[in-house]
Motif scaffolding. Structure first.
Motif, PDB file in Angstrom:
ATOM      1  N   SER A  31      17.619  62.797  23.641  1.00  0.00           N
ATOM      2  CA  SER A  31      18.132  61.507  23.157  1.00  0.00           C
ATOM      3  C   SER A  31      19.399  61.069  23.878  1.00  0.00           C
ATOM      4  CB  SER A  31      18.452  61.608  21.665  1.00  0.00           C
ATOM      5  OG  SER A  31      17.307  61.987  20.953  1.00  0.00           O
ATOM      6  N   MET A  59      16.324  57.661  19.804  1.00  0.00           N
ATOM      7  CA  MET A  59      15.846  59.025  19.908  1.00  0.00           C
ATOM      8  C   MET A  59      14.905  59.106  21.102  1.00  0.00           C
ATOM      9  SD  MET A  59      13.727  61.236  17.132  1.00  0.00           S
ATOM     10  CE  MET A  59      12.085  60.827  17.684  1.00  0.00           C
ATOM     11  N   LEU A 102       1.451  65.351  16.812  1.00  0.00           N
ATOM     12  CA  LEU A 102       2.389  64.309  16.389  1.00  0.00           C
ATOM     13  C   LEU A 102       1.720  63.209  15.579  1.00  0.00           C
ATOM     14  CD1 LEU A 102       4.375  63.951  19.733  1.00  0.00           C
ATOM     15  CD2 LEU A 102       4.974  65.315  17.729  1.00  0.00           C
ATOM     16  N   GLY A 121      16.867  58.568  14.065  1.00  0.00           N
ATOM     17  CA  GLY A 121      16.513  59.010  12.732  1.00  0.00           C
ATOM     18  C   GLY A 121      15.035  59.272  12.557  1.00  0.00           C
ATOM     19  N   SER A 122      14.225  58.895  13.570  1.00  0.00           N
ATOM     20  CA  SER A 122      12.801  59.205  13.474  1.00  0.00           C
ATOM     21  C   SER A 122      12.636  60.713  13.428  1.00  0.00           C
ATOM     22  CB  SER A 122      12.059  58.640  14.687  1.00  0.00           C
ATOM     23  OG  SER A 122      12.366  57.277  14.865  1.00  0.00           O
ATOM     24  N   LYS A 123      11.543  61.103  12.827  1.00  0.00           N
ATOM     25  CA  LYS A 123      11.308  62.543  12.671  1.00  0.00           C
ATOM     26  C   LYS A 123      10.286  63.009  13.696  1.00  0.00           C
ATOM     27  CE  LYS A 123      13.951  63.561   9.145  1.00  0.00           C
ATOM     28  NZ  LYS A 123      15.254  63.424   9.819  1.00  0.00           N
ATOM     29  N   ILE A 124      10.450  64.207  14.168  1.00  0.00           N
ATOM     30  CA  ILE A 124       9.464  64.767  15.072  1.00  0.00           C
ATOM     31  C   ILE A 124       9.309  66.243  14.752  1.00  0.00           C
ATOM     32  CG2 ILE A 124      11.100  65.326  16.919  1.00  0.00           C
ATOM     33  CD1 ILE A 124       8.889  64.241  18.849  1.00  0.00           C
ATOM     34  N   VAL A 125       8.056  66.700  14.771  1.00  0.00           N
ATOM     35  CA  VAL A 125       7.822  68.113  14.448  1.00  0.00           C
ATOM     36  C   VAL A 125       8.093  68.962  15.680  1.00  0.00           C
ATOM     37  CG1 VAL A 125       6.169  67.620  12.643  1.00  0.00           C
ATOM     38  CG2 VAL A 125       5.380  67.882  15.013  1.00  0.00           C
ATOM     39  N   GLY A 126       8.168  70.267  15.481  1.00  0.00           N
ATOM     40  CA  GLY A 126       8.635  71.134  16.558  1.00  0.00           C
ATOM     41  C   GLY A 126       7.585  71.600  17.536  1.00  0.00           C
ATOM     42  N   ASP A 160      14.403  67.518  22.908  1.00  0.00           N
ATOM     43  CA  ASP A 160      15.260  66.386  22.542  1.00  0.00           C
ATOM     44  C   ASP A 160      16.130  66.001  23.733  1.00  0.00           C
ATOM     45  OD1 ASP A 160      16.958  64.554  21.452  1.00  0.00           O
ATOM     46  OD2 ASP A 160      17.772  65.881  19.886  1.00  0.00           O
ATOM     47  N   TYR A 204      12.455  61.923  23.314  1.00  0.00           N
ATOM     48  CA  TYR A 204      11.924  63.267  23.491  1.00  0.00           C
ATOM     49  C   TYR A 204      11.124  63.341  24.778  1.00  0.00           C
ATOM     50  CZ  TYR A 204      13.164  65.934  19.362  1.00  0.00           C
ATOM     51  OH  TYR A 204      13.852  66.655  18.427  1.00  0.00           O
TER      52      TYR A 204
END
Lengths: 953, 417, 90, 168
Positions: free
Chosen positions: D93, D30, D46, D76-81, D91, D32
């Protein structure tokens, strides 16, 4: 000349004989020989022919300054190299060398007629003649001149060798591994500095290689340097150019000295950034200028010593020396001690150090002071020389088979000059030496003028009782420039040394004046009665010695020349027989022929499929920029011609981008994903340019805006599905998006999933049909494409390329920036008034649209064209006139920008830029072509579905 | 003036060439002239010659800060052609090409104009469209330019690689047969000699340091390193240094000066029969009468007067040459050099009057000034003699940057999609 | 290939990472409509082009991506200084 | 609903192994692009630490410019908007692939086309730079291991360029 291998001495390996050929004849040399030393050892004196007069020439020097002994070397198919110096060519078994610029043979050269007629070919002769009759120039004179031109033959086959390149960094770069360079490297070897030591020869040592007394020291030094981890030694490497901020270009020769060809790179380009540069390039001996000084066997005194001491070769059995510098005396003493016969020392000076005279006497060498050589007997080799006491005309002949010239020394200031370091003139040396540096650079040893070769005097032309105007005393050997040519140039009013150089071509040969520049300056100085510094010095330009195109460029050949960008779907297109076109850096499928179709047939089929059912198109190359931040809409509002603030999330808008000069530079459909997030698209070729332009405005003009730009061109593969069945095909594959016309209208965007993959789904159309552009993470582009192809089979899904895309958009009157516009077209010219925000106070380019010529009548405006003969497809680029009954030059009122056969309409269509075109709907214009004039009527640009009914379904 | 001919060459040879006169005298500046040309390149010398020859103004000085022909005249790759797109450009350059034909005889100095043909390569569909547009416009303007298929291009220039799988395949070419090359130095020298014979003073090592204007703003003369020289008419033809000279008259100009490099190979036997240009790949090559491959490189990206270019420009240029002509990889580069090219916003020249009365300008030729030499000289002379531009150079005025009537050949060939 | 000190990265980097961006300190007018044709021409096209000290813009395009200003001598090509966008003319 | 789509990569999946060098395609990750005027804005949003100095790399986040960071994390890591905030999280990726250049000759091979002084490019540094004419992000993870992030469409060229240099 009768050179021969001395019974002992030299650094050649006497146990390793090497066989090679020269002009088809086999010879033997020894490992460590150059072609020059080996041929001299075989008694060869004639090496080549001069450029203009085809005079026979031997070896003048022993190094890269050699102007005469140029040869071609053939190493198998495609590996032919002309113009190599025999003094630089290392021999190996099987070396195949030939002489140049002669026909039919080196000994019997018909071109030598030029020498007989030489009096008619002084410097600049071609300026004065070949003008009458006028028509003879093209047909006779110039072809004849060209036939005589050139040195070696041109290669005729593609070079199979490869070339390498690298960047390198060091704290200290030392150029030249003679005693001065080696000492500096040794001193630095104990430090933490990263040191690179470069030398052009196959073996480091420089001048020490010709001085056996230094060999023990040399061996110790090289051993110490090889052991030093911080020192890199690059031999066979020429530092050819000194560029800004201590950036040095060097070429390393890797394989030419090896007997076998291999896959290894032939040469390697080193691009070196150095903290400090030490130039230790040494000095080059100057020839003397006198009648017959170009006869084979007349050579530099230092060269004879190098041949003897380094290669174990005597250049003759009986050598005479003509000196104006003490160094020649030392050379001769060394030669004598090495067993070479010395006929006499002649020195034009009268005041010679007594120790030298005593040593000459002790060695039994006859000495003639205040004497000068005034002529040379022998054509293909020296047979005897004529000399005369200075000021007298009593001539004496001395038999000898070689004549050595000791004319003093010229420090090699080439790289120093490249670096823009200044030079100062030293009268005592008769040469320029480095003065103030321009970079972090020092010049050390002989190239700084700091050496211990003894004293010398400076002469322009040696004294002679002969008529100076009728002697052939050469200054630039290769280019056949004589002292008289330089005098003629001065006589004809050429006063700057640059003019004299250009008029005579002195110093412009492949040795770049290494042996001729200073003598030329002295002669010009005398002729102009001005001191040398007052007439200037011609500028030294890279390269120091000629370097192959391959080394400078060849690492970037073929696939590595420039990247061809390909999409994730490109492989599928290739496997399915697509014909490609190059668009900017990308390659794109142009059409997909089936069963031997030509482009026309394939495009017609592809068009029918899109209009009739569904087509699939790889639109991945479109530029994409994600614009994010609270001020995103404000930013776009300032950049684009149309308003952006009111665009609702989930909706798309066509954006038109101008340069500040008011002309269209790019366009694209962009979507608002969220209040603070836009997904922009640009043209394929415009992506980088547009992003840079937007960054420029953002960072420089509006740094207060909270918005950021990110290129997402390559984040997404884009598959366009276009045609009435597009929705039906797509619907079952999409999750989370309602595809109905009501929920997902034309010019909208939705985010969801397709086949389990996240997608940004655009409902947009560049074809006029119901259409979608499916953005998915790039890695899945091909898989998605293949899935759509499989599932679309029931609809007869048809892949189409850029050509069909062009036809379909033209049927709808959509422009292509760069084809229908050309950098001189405003939105009004293009009929895009609707895309200009009339109420906006400002946007990029707006002010320019009010300039007088932009608002004036008569501008070229984009219109549709319908040919009278509906089957006739106009040629793109064809010019338009209003009146065919006019003589050439005709008044052209426009040109055809796009033109296609429209399968949908069953007729041709075209777009054109026509003066005042918007006011000319229905008028007839003419397109005069070589085969006849075509008639066409100006029409709307929208040829198909003018109401847009097919879009809104 | 001793007439140059085979006969005079023969006669002088018998005297060991001892009595050739100066081709032009090294003049010292007089107190005043009827007209002054600033800049002793081909353009400036040509203007002086035509002022004297066609307009009877013989009391003319050419002021050159170094040696004549030492700027871009002596540093370019000598390409001559006139197949430009816009009417204005085609007429301008074709005027020059017509003067090139017969220039040797006119000047009694062999300028070695060689009509070897200039071939421009098309590498993509956009190039084809653009070249066809040129060809059709040229045809209707009476300027020769023809389309060649790849095979025809290869026949015209055998070293050309037309393999379809090349990185930049050759899809065709536009050929102007009247295009070609000339010997750069001789153009300057020929004009100098012919102008001097008509009374023009050629003054070298004379740098203009100031421009003097009267109370009414009109030109009165120029300050130089060799003293003040009065003249009511001053034509500036100073290429890369135009901005500097114009500022002396208080005029800011729409010009930027960039370094441009060129290079030659060692001389090789005749192998390359014409001039080939590839704008897409940035490769420009011909072979000189001496046998050197003459190659034009690109400009560096920044404004500079250093006449010193970067190595990576040379790398790119030779990589391009080796792609299109792969048989030359083993040929060796002999010499590189740099010039300063003055570029306008639309990359077309400025040739005409200035806002200052009596001050005329000829500049902005960018990388393509050599081909225009006789035409630019003639038109500058006309403009200075009549105090109004000739209809050919009238469009190339300064006003266009204000009113937007640009003549942008490069934009017309712009690539997008 | 010149070395250029990027005022953001605070190090000297090779020229091929940078893009030249023309004369510096030519601010786009806040209200272009108020400009006469002559003033607009000056903004668009007139450039100093001096022999000597030149204020110019560069972008570290293959680096940190920032536009910045520089003072460079156009005769020697040597940089006197580079400074961040928005800082006063040096 | 349907079979999952499979990835297609622009370079061979098998590593190139040469004398003192290996070049291989890194696993998908991933990525960003993080933008903000102040790193604190991102740190707050973050909950991670963000390097302040251009060229520095911490915990998978590299500072590429004064307001730009490259975040690389496992798939699969999560990131807020960050919606509505003065930040930009995009993104990227799939914009680039990562080539792992590993072995004692790594620096030498990269210097075939990269003009940076890699002796002075310490472990832990990351920068956007250029290889001949192609832009890359270069990250040094260990003395003998570099990551080369290159846009997908340029990746075949980069693969050929690096493997050719390795052959030389």
């Amino acid at each position: 000349m009768s050179g021969y291998r001395l019974p002992a001495g030299g650094r050649v390996d006497r146990n390793k004989p090497v066989s090679f050929t020269f002009d088809g004849k086999s010879y033997q040399g020894l490992a460590g020989d150059t072609l020059a030393s080996a041929l001299l050892a075989n008694g060869i004196s004639l090496f080549g022919r001069s450029f203009k007069y085809h005079r026979p020439r031997g070896v003048l020097a022993a190094g890269s300054e050699e102007p005469n002994a140029l040869v071609s070397v053939l190493r198998g198919p495609g590996r032919f190299t002309p113009n190599l110096r025999a003094t630089n060519v290392e021999i190996h078994d099987g070396l195949t060398a030939t002489s140049q610029n002669r026909w039919p043979s080196l000994k019997t050269d018909f071109g030598a007629i030029n020498d007989r007629l030489g009096m008619f070919f002084p410097a600049g002769f071609y300026n004065k003649t070949f003008m009458w009759p006028r028509s003879f120039w093209d047909r006779l004179y110039e072809p004849a001149i060209r036939k005589m031109a050139g040195l070696g033959d041109a290669p005729t086959e593609v070079d199979p060798d490869t070339y390498a390149a690298t960047y390198a960094h060091c704290d200290l770069l030392i150029v030249g591994a003679g005693p001065a360079g080696l000492d500096a490297a040794l001193e630095a070897s104990g430090t933490g500095k990263r040191v690179i030591l470069i030398d052009e020869q196959d073996e480091v040592g420089g001048g020490a290689l010709a001085d056996p007394a230094l060999w023990a020291w040399l061996e110790r030094s090289v051993k110490a340097l090889n052991a030093a981890a911080n020192v890199t030694i690059l031999s066979r490497t020429t530092a050819f150019g000194y560029y800004h901020n201590n950036f040095i270009g060097a070429v390393q020769r890797l394989t030419d000295h090896l007997p076998e060809n291999s896959q290894a790179p032939r040469e390697k380009l080193w691009r070196i950034r150095a903290g400090e540069v030490l130039l230790a390039q040494g000095a080059i001996e100057r020839p003397l200028v006198f009648d017959g000084n170009d006869t084979p066997g007349v050579m530099l005194s230092s060269a004879a010593r190098i041949f003897a001491n380094r290669y174990g070769v005597a250049v003759g059995k009986s050598l005479a020396l003509m000196a104006v510098h003490d160094s020649g005396w030392h050379d001769v003493f060394a030669l004598k001690k090495a067993g070479v016969g010395i006929a006499a020392i002649i020195d034009a000076r009268d005041d010679i150090d007594e120790a030298l005279q005593a040593e000459a006497a002790a060695l039994g060498i006859a000495v003639h002071l205040s004497h000068s050589v005034i002529g040379v007997k022998g054509r293909h080799q020296v047979a005897a020389i004529e000399m005369c006491a200075n000021g007298s005309d009593v001539r004496r002949t001395i038999s000898c088979d070689a004549l050595l010239m000791a004319g003093g020394w010229t420090p090699s200031v080439h790289l120093w000059s490249h670096s823009k370091g200044s030079l100062k003139w030293r009268d005592d040396l008769g040469a320029y030496v480095p003065d103030q540096p321009n970079e972090n650079c020092r010049s050390i040893g002989a190239c700084s003028g700091d050496w211990d070769f003894g004293k010398g005097a400076v002469f322009d032309v040696l004294p002679t009782p002969k008529d100076q105007a009728r002697i052939k005393a050469f200054v630039d050997f290769q280019n056949d420039v004589t002292a008289n040519d330089i005098n003629l140039a001065v006589r004809e009013g050429f006063r700057s040394i640059e003019h004299i150089k250009r008029y005579t071509t002195n110093g412009m040969a492949t040795d770049q004046g290494k042996t001729s520049n200073l003598n030329g300056l002295q002669i010009a100085s005398t002729a102009l009665a001005k001191a040398v510094p007052d007439i200037g010095l011609t500028t030294f330009r890279p390269p120091y010695t000629p370097q192959t195109f391959g080394a400078l460029a060849g690492h970037a050949k073929g696939a590595l020349f420039q990247a061809t960008r390909t999409t994730n779907i490109d492989g599928w297109a290739e496997e399915n027989g697509a014909i490609f076109e190059l668009v900017a850096q990308w390659r794109r499928a142009r059409y997909f022929p089936k069963f031997g179709e030509d482009m026309h047939a394939a495009v017609n089929r592809e068009c029918r499929a899109v209009r009739g059912s569904v087509g699939i198109f790889d639109a991945s190359t479109l530029g994409k920029i994600e614009v994010v931040g609270p001020d995103a809409a404000e930013f776009l509002n300032r950049m684009y011609t149309n308003p952006w603030k009111a665009l609702e999330p989930g909706r798309c808008r066509y954006g038109l981008l101008l340069k500040e000069d008011g002309f269209i530079t790019d366009d694209g459909v962009s979507a608002r994903l969220a209040p603070d997030r836009f997904h922009l698209t640009t043209t394929t070729g415009g992506a980088a340019r547009v992003l840079n332009m937007m960054e420029d405005y953002l960072q420089t003009e509006w740094p207060d805006l909270n918005v950021w730009l990110t290129s997402t061109t390559e984040q997404y593969a884009v598959v366009a599905l276009q045609g009435p069945n597009a929705r039906k095909l797509l619907e079952p594959l999409v999750e989370g998006i309602d595809l109905s016309a009501e929920e997902f209208p034309h010019m909208a965007i939705r985010e969801g999933h397709i086949c389990g993959i996240p997608t940004r789904l655009f409902r947009v159309s560049f074809t006029g049909e119901l259409g979608f552009e499916i953005n998915v993470p790039t890695a899945y582009g091909r898989a998605l494409w293949e899935r759509l192809m499989a599932d679309g089979a029931e609809y007869g899904i048809t892949p189409y390329g850029t050509e069909t895309m062009h036809v379909l958009r033209a049927e709808k009157g959509f422009i292509i920036v760069g084809q229908d516009t050309d950098g001189t077209v405003t939105p009004y010219d293009a009929g895009l008034d609707w895309a200009v925000g009339k109420k906006k106070p400002d946007f990029v380019g707006r002010r320019s649209l009010a300039r007088p010529d932009i608002v004036a009548a008569g501008r070229r405006q984009l219109v549709g064209l319908l040919t009278e003969d509906s089957k006739m497809v106009l040629e793109e680029g064809a010019q338009i006139v209003a009146d065919t009954n006019q003589p050439v030059p005709m008044t052209m009122i426009g040109h055809v920008t796009s033109s296609y056969w429209s399968e949908t309409l069953g007729r041709s269509i075209a777009m054109a830029l026509v003066a005042n075109g918007h006011a000319m709907k229905g008028e007839t214009i003419y397109v005069p072509m070589p085969e006849g004039t075509h008639k066409a009527v100006i029409s709307s640009m929208v040829f198909y579905d003018q109401e847009g009914a097919r879009l809104h379904v | 003036m001793t007439r140059f001919s085979a006969l005079s060459l023969f006669a002088k040879a018998l005297g060991a060439h001892q009595d050739w006169p100066e081709q032009w005298p090294d003049a010292a500046p007089k107190a005043s002239y009827d007209a002054i040309i600033v800049g002793g390149g081909g353009h400036g010398l040509g203007a002086a010659y035509y002022l004297a020859k066609k307009y009877g103004i013989t009391n003319v000085a050419v002021l050159e800060k170094g040696w004549i022909g030492g700027g871009n005249t002596g540093r370019n790759t000598t390409i001559i052609r006139s197949n430009y797109l816009y009417d204005e450009s085609a007429h301008l350059y074709d005027h020059a090409v017509k003067l090139w034909d017969g220039l040797s005889q006119e000047l009694n100095y062999n300028t070695m104009y060689s009509k070897r043909g200039v071939m421009m390569l098309a590498h993509n569909v956009h190039d084809i469209q653009s070249f066809k547009r040129h060809i059709h416009a040229n045809r209707l303007n009476g300027v020769d330019n023809e389309w060649l298929t790849p095979e025809e291009a290869k026949a015209y220039c055998p070293p050309l690689n037309i393999a379809a799988d090349a990185r930049y395949p050759v899809l065709g070419a536009a050929l102007q047969r009247r295009g070609g090359t000339a010997r750069h130095d001789t153009v300057a020298w020929g004009y100098a000699r012919a102008a001097a014979a008509l009374g023009v003073d050629i003054i070298q090592n004379c740098t203009v340091t100031g421009i003097r204007r009267g109370a009414d703003g009109a030109i009165e003369g120029v300050e130089t390193t060799r003293g003040y020289i009065a003249s009511k008419r001053v034509g500036v033809s100073a290429a890369g240094n135009t901005s500097v000279v114009m500022q002396m008259a208080g005029l800011d100009f729409p010009l930027e000066s960039y370094p441009l490099q060129a290079l030659v190979s060692e001389p090789i036997k005749p192998t390359f029969p014409c001039v080939v240009m590839s704008n897409t790949v940035h490769a420009y090559m011909s072979q000189s009468d001496k046998g050197e491959l003459v190659i034009g490189a690109g400009t560096d990206q920044y404004v500079s007067y250093s006449q010193r270019g970067a190595l990576h420009i040379v790398e790119h240029t030779l990589a391009a040459i080796c792609e299109i002509f792969p048989i030359y990889r083993r040929v060796r580069m002999l010499r590189t050099w740099g010039g300063i090219v003055d570029v306008t916003p639309d990359r077309s020249p400025i040739l005409g009057k200035t806002p200052v009365k009596g001050l005329y300008v000829n500049c902005g030729w960018g990388t393509g000034g050599f081909k225009a030499t006789p035409g630019a000289g003639d038109l500058l002379a006309y403009t200075m003699a009549k105090d109004e531009p000739h209809r050919i150079n009238a469009p190339f005025n300064l006003d266009r940057f204000r009113n937007g009537r640009l003549i942008d050949e490069a934009a017309a060939a712009a690539v997008a999609h | 290939m010149i070395l250029i000190h990027c005022p953001y990265c605070d190090e000297k980097r090779p020229e091929i990472e940078f893009a030249y961006a023309g004369q510096a300190h030519i601010a786009r007018p806040v209200d272009p409509d108020s400009y006469s044709d002559e003033e607009w021409e000056r903004f668009l096209f007139i450039r100093a082009n001096p022999r000597g000290r030149h204020h110019e813009r560069w972008r570290h395009s293959h680096g940190c991506g920032r536009f910045f200003n520089a003072v460079r001598d156009t005769v020697t090509d040597k940089f006197e200084t580079t400074y961040k966008a928005g800082e006063p003319r040096k | 609903m349907s079979d999952a789509l499979t990835r297609a990569e622009p370079v061979p999946s098998a590593p190139f192994v040469g004398d003192g060098i290996s070049i291989s395609l890194a696993a998908p990750m991933m990525r960003y692009s993080l933008r903000a005027r102040q790193p604190q804005a991102l740190e707050t949003l973050l909950g991670v630490k963000v390097p302040k100095k251009i060229g520095a790399m911490e915990e998978g986040i590299a500072c590429l410019g004064p307001d730009e960071w490259l975040l690389r994390a496992p798939i699969g890591s999560k990131i807020v908007g960050g919606a509505g905030l003065p930040v930009s999280l995009v993104d990227i990726s799939e914009r680039a692939i990562c080539l792992v250049v590993e072995g004692p000759r790594s620096a030498e091979i990269l210097n075939a086309g990269c003009p940076l002084d890699l002796d002075r490019f310490a472990v832990g540094r990351a920068t956007r730079t250029i290889f001949e004419t192609v832009e890359i992000v270069l990250l040094r993870l260990a003395e003998d291991r570099f990551h080369v992030e290159v846009w997908r469409s340029f990746a075949p060229w980069m693969w050929t360029a690096l493997t050719t240099a390795a052959h030389h």
